[in-house]
Write an enzyme that holds these catalytic residues in place. Sequence first.
Site, short mmCIF file in Angstrom:
data_model
loop_
_atom_site.label_atom_id
_atom_site.label_comp_id
_atom_site.label_asym_id
_atom_site.label_seq_id
_atom_site.Cartn_x
_atom_site.Cartn_y
_atom_site.Cartn_z
N LYS A 119 85.09 23.89 4.90
CA LYS A 119 84.36 22.62 4.98
C LYS A 119 85.34 21.46 5.03
O LYS A 119 85.15 20.48 5.76
CB LYS A 119 83.41 22.45 3.80
CG LYS A 119 82.19 23.34 3.86
CD LYS A 119 81.21 23.02 2.72
CE LYS A 119 80.08 24.03 2.63
NZ LYS A 119 79.27 23.84 1.43
N LYS A 203 77.64 33.87 10.84
CA LYS A 203 76.43 34.00 10.00
C LYS A 203 75.38 32.97 10.44
O LYS A 203 75.71 31.88 10.90
CB LYS A 203 76.77 33.83 8.52
CG LYS A 203 77.06 32.42 8.10
CD LYS A 203 77.06 32.25 6.57
CE LYS A 203 77.37 30.79 6.28
NZ LYS A 203 77.45 30.42 4.90
N LYS A 206 72.37 26.84 8.50
CA LYS A 206 71.73 25.58 8.85
C LYS A 206 72.62 24.73 9.72
O LYS A 206 72.15 23.87 10.45
CB LYS A 206 71.45 24.73 7.59
CG LYS A 206 70.91 25.47 6.44
CD LYS A 206 70.77 24.59 5.22
CE LYS A 206 71.32 25.32 4.02
NZ LYS A 206 70.47 25.41 2.88
P1 AMP Z 1 72.41 28.01 0.77
O1 AMP Z 1 71.41 27.66 1.76
O2 AMP Z 1 73.81 27.84 1.23
O3 AMP Z 1 72.13 27.37 -0.57
O4 AMP Z 1 72.25 29.58 0.56
C1 AMP Z 1 71.21 30.13 -0.17
C2 AMP Z 1 71.32 31.64 -0.28
O5 AMP Z 1 71.14 32.26 1.00
C3 AMP Z 1 72.68 32.13 -0.79
O6 AMP Z 1 72.47 33.20 -1.68
C4 AMP Z 1 73.38 32.59 0.45
O7 AMP Z 1 74.34 33.58 0.21
C5 AMP Z 1 72.22 33.14 1.26
N1 AMP Z 1 72.50 33.10 2.72
C6 AMP Z 1 72.73 31.99 3.46
N2 AMP Z 1 72.93 32.32 4.76
C7 AMP Z 1 72.82 33.68 4.82
C8 AMP Z 1 72.90 34.63 5.91
N3 AMP Z 1 73.15 34.24 7.16
N4 AMP Z 1 72.74 35.93 5.62
C9 AMP Z 1 72.48 36.34 4.34
N5 AMP Z 1 72.38 35.50 3.29
C10 AMP Z 1 72.55 34.18 3.52
#
Ligand code: AMP
Length: 342
Positions: A119, A203, A206
Amino acid sequence: MFSVPIARPRAFSGIQPTADSLHLGNYLGALKQWVELQDSYDCIYSVVDLHALTVGPDPESLRQRVRATAAQFLAAGVDPERSILFVQSEVPQHTQLTWLLNCVTGFGEAGRMTQFKDKAAKLGDQAVTVGLFDYPVLMAADILLYDAELVPVGEDQRQHLELSRTLAARLNSRFGEGAAVVPEALIVKATAKIYDLQEPTAKMSKTGHPSGIIELLDDPKVIAKRIKSAVTDSGAEVTWDPAAKPGVANLLSIYSALTGQPIEQIVDDYQGKLYGHLKSDLAEVVIAALSPFRERTALYLADPGQLDRILSTGAERAEDIADRVYRRIATRFGLGQAERSR
Ligand code: AMP
Ligand code: TRP
């Protein structure tokens, strides 16, 4: 006979309110496990708005996204009767414990976090904040504050979880056993990383390709279109080969996770058929899974009073635990001269 409630181990996890809708990676990588764990753990789930501040959101959209994210947790099956659901900033011990942990975290140790490095490289020196640097320490505070034993997350959080474990172990070695519980990550291999539909080696995120993600609240037509235009690999036959055919493998993983069918069986079923068949069937599977989810989210959002009650009860219950654990840890640090009655 009285039945004595048996204390169950605790699980903790959080998701940032940084979008109007969660995406399929969030659901399969994390939220799905959150719901299942409620049968065997005391679960505490948080909308981590303090973490979201590290990306400098517009205040009004942050406020809305906190509610939208909480509504989606509920719609996915987080049960406020069994689990604690709360907004991180409503429990002040998260920032308090972060300070204590800051004072036992090495500068170099925090600087090695790959998510921070990625980041920071994108933002450039002038735009990187101390908050972004401290993000993983705040995450460790979230977990240690509830003596959580298990933390269900996706693969991208593995290194952060490792830091939480290191910090918990450090408190125990510095201040004596019992200072902190060392948490375990729960990362379910099959869905630990869901990939971008347009770039199946990155991956789903967003901040990725808009047409590479499936948002949980997307319109069925949009979902169908995104799946049908997903990048697939050379050849046309459906086989399981994540290294050589990452696009098809990603579609198969999603199919399997949503239907519960093993990958081999799906591959067998598509013998003699083409990618296009798999895509149109997968679109139906995803739409069928997400339509009731979208409807339930709308119901929760249409009743702000109910959502407020759930979140304020959740914050009270969370603070009860957080206050006790924070005091226990702060005392080990040598803080707190006299027990004040509060
Ligand atoms: P965040 O939106 O970054 O707060 O992520 C929320 C949760 O979703 C965390 O546990 C991440 O590890 C999981 N996560 C986010 N993107 C992915 C993805 N592409 N595949 C699997 N898990 C994900
Ligand atoms: N950093 C996590 C993510 O981006 C979100 C998070 C914050 C979290 N605090 C947590 C996850 C505590 C698990 C436990 O996905």
